[in-house]
Design a protein around this motif. Structure first.
Motif, PDB file in Angstrom:
ATOM      1  N   ALA A   1       0.942  -1.101  -0.083  1.00 44.86           N
ATOM      2  CA  ALA A   1       0.053   0.051   0.016  1.00 44.86           C
ATOM      3  C   ALA A   1       0.671   1.161  -0.132  1.00 44.86           C
ATOM      4  O   ALA A   1       2.108   1.339   0.429  1.00 44.86           O
ATOM      5  CB  ALA A   1      -0.822  -0.123   1.249  1.00 44.86           C
ATOM      6  N   ALA A   2       0.449   2.367  -0.496  1.00 48.53           N
ATOM      7  CA  ALA A   2       1.158   3.723  -0.440  1.00 48.53           C
ATOM      8  C   ALA A   2       1.471   4.234   0.711  1.00 48.53           C
ATOM      9  O   ALA A   2       0.931   3.511   1.881  1.00 48.53           O
ATOM     10  CB  ALA A   2       0.389   4.746  -1.246  1.00 48.53           C
ATOM     11  N   SER A   3       2.368   4.823   0.977  1.00 50.25           N
ATOM     12  CA  SER A   3       2.859   5.338   2.309  1.00 50.25           C
ATOM     13  C   SER A   3       2.533   6.818   2.895  1.00 50.25           C
ATOM     14  O   SER A   3       2.846   6.988   4.112  1.00 50.25           O
ATOM     15  CB  SER A   3       4.531   5.290   2.233  1.00 50.25           C
ATOM     16  OG  SER A   3       4.748   6.172   1.223  1.00 50.25           O
ATOM     17  N   VAL A   4       2.008   7.571   1.803  1.00 43.47           N
ATOM     18  CA  VAL A   4       1.558   8.921   2.727  1.00 43.47           C
ATOM     19  C   VAL A   4      -0.101   8.663   3.082  1.00 43.47           C
ATOM     20  O   VAL A   4      -0.801   8.781   2.244  1.00 43.47           O
ATOM     21  CB  VAL A   4       1.756   9.858   1.451  1.00 43.47           C
ATOM     22  CG1 VAL A   4       1.408  11.436   1.696  1.00 43.47           C
ATOM     23  CG2 VAL A   4       3.107  10.017   0.939  1.00 43.47           C
ATOM     24  N   PHE A   5      -0.077   9.111   4.277  1.00 40.33           N
ATOM     25  CA  PHE A   5      -1.319   9.220   4.942  1.00 40.33           C
ATOM     26  C   PHE A   5      -2.183  10.429   4.277  1.00 40.33           C
ATOM     27  O   PHE A   5      -1.416  11.413   4.629  1.00 40.33           O
ATOM     28  CB  PHE A   5      -1.327   9.414   6.472  1.00 40.33           C
ATOM     29  CG  PHE A   5      -2.572   9.327   7.159  1.00 40.33           C
ATOM     30  CD1 PHE A   5      -3.466   8.289   7.330  1.00 40.33           C
ATOM     31  CD2 PHE A   5      -3.063  10.556   7.575  1.00 40.33           C
ATOM     32  CE1 PHE A   5      -4.673   8.258   7.889  1.00 40.33           C
ATOM     33  CE2 PHE A   5      -4.369  10.839   8.200  1.00 40.33           C
ATOM     34  CZ  PHE A   5      -5.002   9.572   8.398  1.00 40.33           C
ATOM     35  N   GLN A   6      -3.353  10.087   3.786  1.00 39.80           N
ATOM     36  CA  GLN A   6      -4.267  11.273   3.436  1.00 39.80           C
ATOM     37  C   GLN A   6      -5.659  11.541   4.190  1.00 39.80           C
ATOM     38  O   GLN A   6      -6.264  12.200   3.535  1.00 39.80           O
ATOM     39  CB  GLN A   6      -4.306  11.372   1.970  1.00 39.80           C
ATOM     40  CG  GLN A   6      -3.121  11.251   1.313  1.00 39.80           C
ATOM     41  CD  GLN A   6      -3.274  11.142  -0.423  1.00 39.80           C
ATOM     42  OE1 GLN A   6      -4.088  10.578  -0.878  1.00 39.80           O
ATOM     43  NE2 GLN A   6      -2.301  11.757  -0.956  1.00 39.80           N
ATOM     44  N   GLY A   7      -5.947  10.515   5.051  1.00 37.48           N
ATOM     45  CA  GLY A   7      -7.147  10.943   5.696  1.00 37.48           C
ATOM     46  C   GLY A   7      -7.791   9.375   5.706  1.00 37.48           C
ATOM     47  O   GLY A   7      -7.161   8.290   5.503  1.00 37.48           O
ATOM     48  N   MET A   8      -8.969   9.327   6.511  1.00 43.02           N
ATOM     49  CA  MET A   8      -9.816   8.150   6.673  1.00 43.02           C
ATOM     50  C   MET A   8     -11.251   8.290   6.737  1.00 43.02           C
ATOM     51  O   MET A   8     -11.802   9.481   6.715  1.00 43.02           O
ATOM     52  CB  MET A   8      -9.478   7.746   8.345  1.00 43.02           C
ATOM     53  CG  MET A   8      -8.315   7.580   8.694  1.00 43.02           C
ATOM     54  SD  MET A   8      -7.901   7.080  10.536  1.00 43.02           S
ATOM     55  CE  MET A   8      -7.817   8.722  11.319  1.00 43.02           C
ATOM     56  N   GLU A   9     -11.964   7.167   6.119  1.00 45.50           N
ATOM     57  CA  GLU A   9     -13.398   7.247   6.156  1.00 45.50           C
ATOM     58  C   GLU A   9     -14.058   6.258   6.821  1.00 45.50           C
ATOM     59  O   GLU A   9     -13.443   5.065   6.874  1.00 45.50           O
ATOM     60  CB  GLU A   9     -13.788   7.259   4.693  1.00 45.50           C
ATOM     61  CG  GLU A   9     -12.990   8.088   3.661  1.00 45.50           C
ATOM     62  CD  GLU A   9     -13.259   7.872   2.276  1.00 45.50           C
ATOM     63  OE1 GLU A   9     -13.344   8.777   1.366  1.00 45.50           O
ATOM     64  OE2 GLU A   9     -13.423   6.518   1.876  1.00 45.50           O
ATOM     65  N   VAL A  10     -15.411   6.403   7.345  1.00 47.99           N
ATOM     66  CA  VAL A  10     -16.122   5.483   7.674  1.00 47.99           C
ATOM     67  C   VAL A  10     -15.475   4.652   8.869  1.00 47.99           C
ATOM     68  O   VAL A  10     -15.657   3.318   8.795  1.00 47.99           O
ATOM     69  CB  VAL A  10     -16.712   4.532   6.685  1.00 47.99           C
ATOM     70  CG1 VAL A  10     -17.982   3.754   7.156  1.00 47.99           C
ATOM     71  CG2 VAL A  10     -17.102   5.301   5.126  1.00 47.99           C
ATOM     72  N   LEU A  11     -14.730   5.104   9.633  1.00 52.06           N
ATOM     73  CA  LEU A  11     -14.266   4.232  10.955  1.00 52.06           C
ATOM     74  C   LEU A  11     -15.424   3.999  11.713  1.00 52.06           C
ATOM     75  O   LEU A  11     -16.352   4.843  12.254  1.00 52.06           O
ATOM     76  CB  LEU A  11     -13.339   5.264  11.753  1.00 52.06           C
ATOM     77  CG  LEU A  11     -11.957   5.511  10.976  1.00 52.06           C
ATOM     78  CD1 LEU A  11     -11.226   6.422  11.877  1.00 52.06           C
ATOM     79  CD2 LEU A  11     -11.208   4.245  10.661  1.00 52.06           C
ATOM     80  N   LYS A  12     -15.520   2.645  12.150  1.00 53.51           N
ATOM     81  CA  LYS A  12     -16.425   2.369  13.243  1.00 53.51           C
ATOM     82  C   LYS A  12     -15.396   1.239  14.136  1.00 53.51           C
ATOM     83  O   LYS A  12     -14.687   0.556  13.940  1.00 53.51           O
ATOM     84  CB  LYS A  12     -17.319   1.299  12.663  1.00 53.51           C
ATOM     85  CG  LYS A  12     -18.166   2.284  11.528  1.00 53.51           C
ATOM     86  CD  LYS A  12     -19.216   1.048  11.093  1.00 53.51           C
ATOM     87  CE  LYS A  12     -20.233   1.683  10.084  1.00 53.51           C
ATOM     88  NZ  LYS A  12     -20.959   0.934   9.265  1.00 53.51           N
ATOM     89  N   PHE A  13     -15.590   1.732  15.600  1.00 51.44           N
ATOM     90  CA  PHE A  13     -14.918   0.900  16.732  1.00 51.44           C
ATOM     91  C   PHE A  13     -16.368   0.193  17.393  1.00 51.44           C
ATOM     92  O   PHE A  13     -16.820   1.127  17.847  1.00 51.44           O
ATOM     93  CB  PHE A  13     -14.018   1.734  17.398  1.00 51.44           C
ATOM     94  CG  PHE A  13     -12.973   2.476  16.624  1.00 51.44           C
ATOM     95  CD1 PHE A  13     -11.790   1.452  16.445  1.00 51.44           C
ATOM     96  CD2 PHE A  13     -13.064   3.572  16.145  1.00 51.44           C
ATOM     97  CE1 PHE A  13     -10.760   1.898  15.657  1.00 51.44           C
ATOM     98  CE2 PHE A  13     -11.797   4.009  15.206  1.00 51.44           C
ATOM     99  CZ  PHE A  13     -10.784   3.296  15.186  1.00 51.44           C
ATOM    100  N   GLN A  14     -16.578  -0.995  17.380  1.00 53.54           N
ATOM    101  CA  GLN A  14     -17.582  -1.608  17.828  1.00 53.54           C
ATOM    102  C   GLN A  14     -17.374  -2.167  19.006  1.00 53.54           C
ATOM    103  O   GLN A  14     -18.250  -2.233  20.044  1.00 53.54           O
ATOM    104  CB  GLN A  14     -18.311  -2.570  16.614  1.00 53.54           C
ATOM    105  CG  GLN A  14     -18.763  -1.616  15.413  1.00 53.54           C
ATOM    106  CD  GLN A  14     -18.796  -2.474  14.189  1.00 53.54           C
ATOM    107  OE1 GLN A  14     -17.641  -2.839  13.834  1.00 53.54           O
ATOM    108  NE2 GLN A  14     -19.854  -2.436  13.434  1.00 53.54           N
ATOM    109  N   GLU A  15     -16.575  -3.261  19.038  1.00 46.96           N
ATOM    110  CA  GLU A  15     -16.304  -4.052  20.201  1.00 46.96           C
ATOM    111  C   GLU A  15     -14.799  -3.642  20.740  1.00 46.96           C
ATOM    112  O   GLU A  15     -13.807  -4.005  19.768  1.00 46.96           O
ATOM    113  CB  GLU A  15     -16.538  -5.608  19.959  1.00 46.96           C
ATOM    114  CG  GLU A  15     -17.812  -5.655  19.673  1.00 46.96           C
ATOM    115  CD  GLU A  15     -18.674  -5.592  20.974  1.00 46.96           C
ATOM    116  OE1 GLU A  15     -18.193  -6.087  22.154  1.00 46.96           O
ATOM    117  OE2 GLU A  15     -19.851  -5.642  20.957  1.00 46.96           O
ATOM    118  N   PRO A  16     -14.570  -3.776  21.983  1.00 49.42           N
ATOM    119  CA  PRO A  16     -13.005  -3.453  22.294  1.00 49.42           C
ATOM    120  C   PRO A  16     -12.336  -4.866  22.087  1.00 49.42           C
ATOM    121  O   PRO A  16     -12.799  -5.820  22.167  1.00 49.42           O
ATOM    122  CB  PRO A  16     -13.068  -3.195  23.936  1.00 49.42           C
ATOM    123  CG  PRO A  16     -14.450  -3.639  24.481  1.00 49.42           C
ATOM    124  CD  PRO A  16     -15.171  -3.632  23.082  1.00 49.42           C
TER     125      PRO A  16
END
Length: 124
Positions: free
Chosen positions: A65-80
């Motif tokens: 995968a490419a190496s330059v971080f450009q953002g995030m979409e649709v993050l979901k944290f459901q269960e620890p």
């Protein structure tokens, strides 16, 4: 040395579709990983930022995968994710969209439990 990554149990890489290679990594989230410290005292949970970091790290390692971080979409944290949990990290790199899809899950009895998921935008 300070431990920051989990113990890898197995990896299954699928490069059949060259534009969307994928990998499933089974890992043990060892209780001595530094990121558990202070998050939270008496009730340690794997921080969401660590989950995103691991997705990027393994996406670059296994899927180029490419190496330059450009953002995030649709993050979901459901269960620890708790110390010593065995989890699967599923990654899919969509080259033409420069998006790394990730999902952490684990078996809970007969079913799978989803811990987190999202898309990470990575460019050149």
């Amino acid at each position: 040395m300070t431990k920051r990554k989990p113990t890898i149990i197995s990896t299954k890489i699928d490069t059949e579709d060259q534009n969307q290679p994928s990998v499933v990594i089974t890992m043990r989230v060892d209780d001595d990983i530094l990121d558990f410290t202070g998050h939270f005292p008496g009730h340690p949970l794997l921080p969401g930022v660590t989950q995103v970091d691991w997705a990027i790290y393994y996406g670059q390692m296994y899927l180029q995968a490419a190496s330059v971080f450009q953002g995030m979409e649709v993050l979901k944290f459901q269960e620890p994710i708790l110390p010593n949990a065995e989890v699967e990290l599923e990654l899919r790199w969509v080259k033409d969209k420069e998006k790394l899809y990730f999902a952490f899950s684990s078996k809970q009895g007969e079913s799978m439990s989803k811990h987190s998921s999202g898309r990470i935008l990575l460019g050149q």
